[in-house]
Enzyme design. Structure first.
Site, PDB file in Angstrom:
ATOM      1  N   ASP A 187      -1.046  -8.368  -8.839  1.00 22.09           N
ATOM      2  CA  ASP A 187      -1.037  -9.384  -9.987  1.00 22.09           C
ATOM      3  C   ASP A 187       0.409  -9.580 -10.478  1.00 22.09           C
ATOM      4  OD1 ASP A 187      -1.768 -11.445 -11.642  1.00 22.09           O
ATOM      5  OD2 ASP A 187      -2.088 -10.288 -13.254  1.00 22.09           O
ATOM      6  N   SER A 202       0.273 -12.977 -21.272  1.00 18.83           N
ATOM      7  CA  SER A 202       0.646 -12.573 -19.757  1.00 18.83           C
ATOM      8  C   SER A 202       1.921 -12.814 -19.170  1.00 18.83           C
ATOM      9  CB  SER A 202      -0.496 -13.086 -18.865  1.00 18.83           C
ATOM     10  OG  SER A 202      -1.740 -12.839 -19.337  1.00 18.83           O
ATOM     11  N   ILE A 219      -6.047  -5.208   8.755  1.00 19.70           N
ATOM     12  CA  ILE A 219      -6.842  -5.089   9.862  1.00 19.70           C
ATOM     13  C   ILE A 219      -7.428  -6.380  10.178  1.00 19.70           C
ATOM     14  CG2 ILE A 219      -7.373  -2.314   9.351  1.00 19.70           C
ATOM     15  CD1 ILE A 219      -9.752  -3.289   7.857  1.00 19.70           C
ATOM     16  N   GLY A 220      -7.438  -7.475   9.075  1.00 22.98           N
ATOM     17  CA  GLY A 220      -7.872  -8.624   9.376  1.00 22.98           C
ATOM     18  C   GLY A 220      -9.261  -8.984   9.334  1.00 22.98           C
ATOM     19  N   HIS A 251      -1.308 -14.691 -11.700  1.00 23.64           N
ATOM     20  CA  HIS A 251      -2.376 -15.353 -11.975  1.00 23.64           C
ATOM     21  C   HIS A 251      -1.777 -16.497 -13.258  1.00 23.64           C
ATOM     22  CE1 HIS A 251      -2.729 -12.375 -15.633  1.00 23.64           C
ATOM     23  NE2 HIS A 251      -2.893 -13.711 -16.336  1.00 23.64           N
TER      24      HIS A 251
END
Length: 537
Positions: free
Chosen positions: A301, A382, A436-437, A271
């Site tokens: 992340d 972060s 799996i889409g 992020h």
């Protein structure tokens, strides 16, 4: 009386005087030999009595070994001696006994040698003419004293060299001492071996020396902490014309953890760099350079950025996050609220380990395993480092709970969880996972109007919101608004459960069976998992 008679009388007188002198000298020599003989016999008896006394003392030691051992043990306990000190003390006692015995043997030999020398000197003082004139027999007192002295020396030497070593007077005591030394040495060895089996806690405080040691550790670690500015392109329209400009969208932190001949690699949060048109890296010495994004994983992340190796003066090592315990001291280093407060250090403790927090990422909901800390973490921290007392990174600071009345709830991704991800990003540019889409939404997030066809018994599961036309899901016949309630027999409560099962329980190429409700009807769908990287090619 004529002259001749006078001379004869004088000569007879001289002969008588000389004869008397010889008699006196002979008596003196006999007395001296007797005295030497008596001294030798007295010395031999004294040495024999001393040896008997030593034997009696040693027999007493053999009769009371347990009492002595117990007294030694009590003394060692009272003085706080360690097993190693006990062994050392017993070894010194062993050496002292052997040394005392050797000194006594040498002293006896020396005394015998002195007495023999004195006897020889007394004999040598006699006139040579006398010795040739008088050849006493072996039975005479002079030779008797010499042979007595010689016999005493031989007997003493025989006792020292032959008799004592073949007796058990000292052997028993030596064997007991050797046994005690061996037992205590074994005890000390076993204690040392077991201590060696104890694993060192890399997160435990190494020293309570002073604040200087902490300052040195923080200063060294801070050299590998960088600031990251996310620059995005912004388009503005004015008078029917569009212009694009680069603007600073946000900033965060990162850590330089790897360096080779060409590049230095920086780990940070996804992020922090997400949506960036370019990345500007601010270094410890004030230099700035452009960073290139190698790859990112929105689900965990995490992201990796690289810069030219010449800008990286230092790298920081990762510690073992599995050794962390609540109460361990930690420090957070980063750039809260922007680069103006770059490399700010805050101190705290590990509040908890193995916390599970569900986070809504750009790739969907994901359950994070995190370290909880009360070290202050603010926007801009972060991607920064959570370090232990050894200056090692045990986590990357990622998020905090910021609500009214809430303080000291910061969270970091453990180093042992993030390392496989960043290494895979460096190698492949992405993290490869089963695919799996489909797009997913938990039933609790879906408006009730879309759930009217479901049986009342179905209250948990995930709804398909979109389908990749080239995916395994499309080929298996899945459709939008189908509800998946289980995979390979594992019931699903929400979308994060399905992702967690796919990414932790199965591999690319595996076949899975899913129970699905389509227009209220229950059916089973089987499909083969593909890779998420193949779907983007």
């Amino acid at each position: 009386m004529n002259e001749f008679e006078k001379n004869k009388e004088n000569m007879n007188g001289e002969q008588d005087f000389e004869s008397k002198n010889e008699s006196v000298n002979e008596e003196q020599n006999v007395e001296m030999q007797k005295e030497l003989t008596n001294n030798a016999e007295f010395t031999a008896r004294k040495e024999e009595d001393k040896a008997n006394d030593e034997a009696v003392d040693l027999n007493k030691l053999e009769e009371n070994p347990i009492v002595k051992s117990e007294n030694q043990e009590d003394d060692s306990q009272n003085t706080g001696m360690s097993d190693f000190d006990k062994a050392d003390a017993i070894a010194r006692e062993y050496e002292k006994m052997a040394s005392d015995a050797e000194e006594e043997r040498l002293a006896a030999q020396k005394q015998i040698h002195v007495q023999q020398t004195m006897a020889a000197a007394a004999t040598a003082e006699e006139p040579s003419g006398k010795r040739s004139k008088e050849r006493p027999s072996a039975g005479s007192p002079k030779w008797k004293g010499f042979f007595s002295l010689l016999a005493a020396g031989v007997v003493g030497s025989a006792l020292t060299f032959v008799a004592v070593p073949h007796t058990n007077l000292l052997d028993g005591q030596y064997e007991k001492l050797e046994q005690q030394v061996e037992e205590l040495s074994s005890k000390v060895g076993n204690s040392s071996s077991s201590s060696n089996n104890i694993t060192a806690q890399t997160t435990s405080a190494q020293t309570s020396d002073s604040s200087t040691s902490i300052a040195d550790m923080v200063e060294s670690s801070s050299k590998a902490i960088v600031g990251i500015v996310n620059v995005q392109q912004q388009t503005t329209s004015q008078f029917s014309q569009s212009t694009s400009t680069d603007v600073e969208s946000g900033s965060g932190s990162g850590i330089i953890f790897k360096k080779d001949d060409k590049y230095a690699y920086i780990a940070t949060n996804n992020h922090v760099i997400e949506g960036a048109n370019s990345l500007e890296i601010s270094l410890y010495n004030g230099d700035k350079t452009k960073g290139k994004l190698i790859g990112a994983d929105a689900l965990t992340d995490l992201a990796v950025v690289r810069i030219d190796a010449k800008y990286a003066t230092d790298v920081i090592n990762f510690g073992d996050s599995t050794t962390l315990r609540p109460g361990d001291q930690v420090w957070a280093i980063g750039n809260p609220l922007g680069l103006d407060l770059s490399r700010t250090v805050t101190q705290g403790i590990v509040s908890a380990v193995d916390r599970s927090i569900t986070v809504n990422t750009s790739a969907g909901d994901w359950e994070f395993n995190v370290i909880q800390t009360d070290a202050a973490i603010n926007p801009g921290n972060s991607g920064g480092a959570l370090i232990n007392s050894a200056g090692e990174v045990v986590g990357i600071n990622s998020l905090k709970i910021s609500e009214d009345g809430v303080e000291g709830l910061g969270f970091a991704i453990p180093s042992n969880d993030l390392l496989p991800i960043v290494n895979e990003i460096i190698e492949n540019g992405e993290v490869e996972r089963p695919y799996i889409g489909v797009g997913l939404a938990s039933l609790e997030e879906v408006p009730q109007m879309y759930l009217q066809d479901l049986p009342d018994s179905v209250t948990k599961g995930v709804m398909v919101t979109n389908i990749d036309s080239n995916s395994a899901a499309a080929k298996a016949g899945l459709e939008v608004q189908d509800v998946i309630v289980s995979i390979n027999g594992t019931e699903l409560e929400g979308s994060s459960d399905l992702r967690k099962y796919l990414y932790t329980k199965v591999d690319i190429g595996d076949k899975v069976k899913m129970v699905v409700y389509h227009d209220g009807s229950k059916k089973t769908v089987e499909l083969t998992l593909t890779s998420n990287s193949s779907s983007t090619n």
